[in-house]
Design an enzyme around this catalytic site. Structure first.
Site, mmCIF file in Angstrom:
data_model
loop_
_atom_site.group_PDB
_atom_site.id
_atom_site.type_symbol
_atom_site.label_atom_id
_atom_site.label_comp_id
_atom_site.label_asym_id
_atom_site.label_seq_id
_atom_site.Cartn_x
_atom_site.Cartn_y
_atom_site.Cartn_z
ATOM 1 N N ASP A 53 0.839 -1.200 0.000
ATOM 2 C CA ASP A 53 0.000 0.000 0.000
ATOM 3 C C ASP A 53 0.880 1.258 0.000
ATOM 4 O O ASP A 53 0.378 2.378 -0.023
ATOM 5 C CB ASP A 53 -1.035 -0.017 1.134
ATOM 6 N N SER A 54 2.214 1.046 -0.024
ATOM 7 C CA SER A 54 3.140 2.158 -0.285
ATOM 8 C C SER A 54 2.812 2.796 -1.632
ATOM 9 O O SER A 54 3.267 3.904 -1.916
ATOM 10 C CB SER A 54 4.586 1.661 -0.280
ATOM 11 N N ASP A 107 -0.962 -6.263 0.054
ATOM 12 C CA ASP A 107 -1.279 -5.626 1.331
ATOM 13 C C ASP A 107 -2.775 -5.483 1.545
ATOM 14 O O ASP A 107 -3.499 -5.036 0.634
ATOM 15 C CB ASP A 107 -0.686 -4.202 1.349
ATOM 16 N N LYS A 140 -0.804 -9.534 3.355
ATOM 17 C CA LYS A 140 -0.056 -8.966 4.483
ATOM 18 C C LYS A 140 -0.970 -8.045 5.275
ATOM 19 O O LYS A 140 -1.689 -7.230 4.698
ATOM 20 C CB LYS A 140 1.183 -8.212 3.985
ATOM 21 N N GLU A 145 -1.133 -5.495 8.750
ATOM 22 C CA GLU A 145 -0.389 -4.782 9.792
ATOM 23 C C GLU A 145 -1.064 -5.073 11.125
ATOM 24 O O GLU A 145 -2.264 -4.830 11.278
ATOM 25 C CB GLU A 145 -0.398 -3.275 9.501
ATOM 26 N N GLU A 174 9.595 -4.093 10.318
ATOM 27 C CA GLU A 174 10.015 -2.807 9.738
ATOM 28 C C GLU A 174 10.550 -1.879 10.821
ATOM 29 O O GLU A 174 9.877 -1.652 11.846
ATOM 30 C CB GLU A 174 8.828 -2.148 9.001
HETATM 31 O O1 KIV Z 1 3.606 -1.062 1.565
HETATM 32 C C1 KIV Z 1 4.786 -1.438 1.472
HETATM 33 O O2 KIV Z 1 5.454 -1.257 0.458
HETATM 34 C C2 KIV Z 1 5.372 -2.122 2.606
HETATM 35 C C3 KIV Z 1 6.872 -2.260 2.598
HETATM 36 C C4 KIV Z 1 7.498 -1.011 3.075
HETATM 37 C C5 KIV Z 1 7.314 -3.419 3.402
HETATM 38 O O3 KIV Z 1 4.693 -2.523 3.501
#
Ligand code: KIV
Length: 280
Positions: A61-62, A100, A128, A130, A197
């Site tokens: 989600d970056s 994510d 993934k 959080e 992280e």
């Molecule tokens: O969203 C993302 O790219 C991430 C990485 C920084 C691990 O969670």
């Protein structure tokens, strides 16, 4: 049918390499071979990264920051994540695909299952989340439905406002202890992978001694089973200020493929990250 079946134009090294799976990542861990991970958001970069030897592609989600230009990941929706997961799935060659779960995925277990299902149907092979040990019931529900889970611990960017900024986590003794406990509890609840992280390397070391599942790191030092970077950081196109662990691998290379291959080599040879790129 995905692109893995139509690989006649690929270099031999890639052609002859089986697709990466959860069990091949576990095997890499057992053999102490480092896992190489990178974010990707579209088909072209997914393909180049796979050809350069990246094991695991994260549709992070970056993308809210590096593609959309936001100052956090909070504006990213499940529709954005599904769209970019579909794009990456079309381009990947051998890498495993992780997506994510975006902000507010854990409003309820039903919402989390629904969104994770959408990501899997778009092409993800693991999602993934959080979280911390409060997320055990989410992990259990996802696993019950056949959805592999990686839990992201430490600096979890969806909590940036709670943290008061993008800060190293686990620096105080009680916070470090909580992270170690989180990792153990989540492994016991069925998590298949952890992503750490921005935590001190001493905390990473304790987590590595406490769990048996693959652990990927970013800003967590070199002791993890693998490393991940954001594609735009690796290519030097994200604006400063940069975190300590960010390295522009394009500087000494003449193509994007060569830059990603240099990162893959550096992770495998353990020349990235250095001590100076870690938190102590
Ligand atoms: O969203 C993302 O790219 C991430 C990485 C920084 C691990 O969670």
């Amino acid at each position: 049918m995905n692109n893995n079946s139509n690989n006649s134009t690929l270099p031999n090294t890639v052609k002859n390499t089986a697709p990466v799976t959860l069990s091949s990542l576990q095997k890499q861990k057992a053999l102490k071979e480092k896992t190489t991970c990178l974010t990707a958001y579209d088909a072209s970069f997914a393909r180049v990264a796979g050809e350069a030897g990246v094991d695991l592609l994260l549709i992070g989600d970056s993308l809210g920051m590096v593609l959309q230009g936001n100052t956090s990941t909070l504006p990213v929706s499940i529709e954005h994540m599904v769209y970019h997961t579909e794009c990456v799935a079309r381009g990947r060659v051998r890498s495993m695909i992780m997506s994510d779960l975006p902000f507010l995925s854990t409003v309820s277990e039903i919402q989390c299952l629904d969104w994770a299902g959408k990501l899997m149907q778009a092409g993800a092979e693991i999602v993934k989340l959080e979280g911390g040990q409060w997320a055990t019931s989410y992990v259990e529900q996802l696993k019950r439905c056949g959805i592999p889970v990686c839990v992201h611990l430490g600096l979890t960017p969806q909590y940036v406002h709670q943290f008061g900024g993008y800060k190293v986590q686990g620096k105080k003794l009680d916070a470090a202890q909580r992270l170690i406990e989180d990792a153990q509890v989540l492994e016991n609840s069925g998590a298949d992978m952890l992503l750490l992280e921005c935590i001190p390397i001493s905390v990473t070391e304790k987590i590595m001694n406490a769990v048996h599942i693959p652990v990927i790191g970013i800003g967590a030092g070199k002791l993890t089973d693998g490393q991940i970077l954001v594609m735009h950081d690796l290519l030097g196109v994200s604006p400063p200020p940069h975190a300590r662990f960010v390295e522009n691998f394009l500087t000494n290379q003449n193509s994007i493929h060569a830059a990603i291959a240099a990162y893959v080599d550096a992770v495998r040879n353990q020349t990235y990250p250095t001590d100076a790129q870690s938190f102590h």
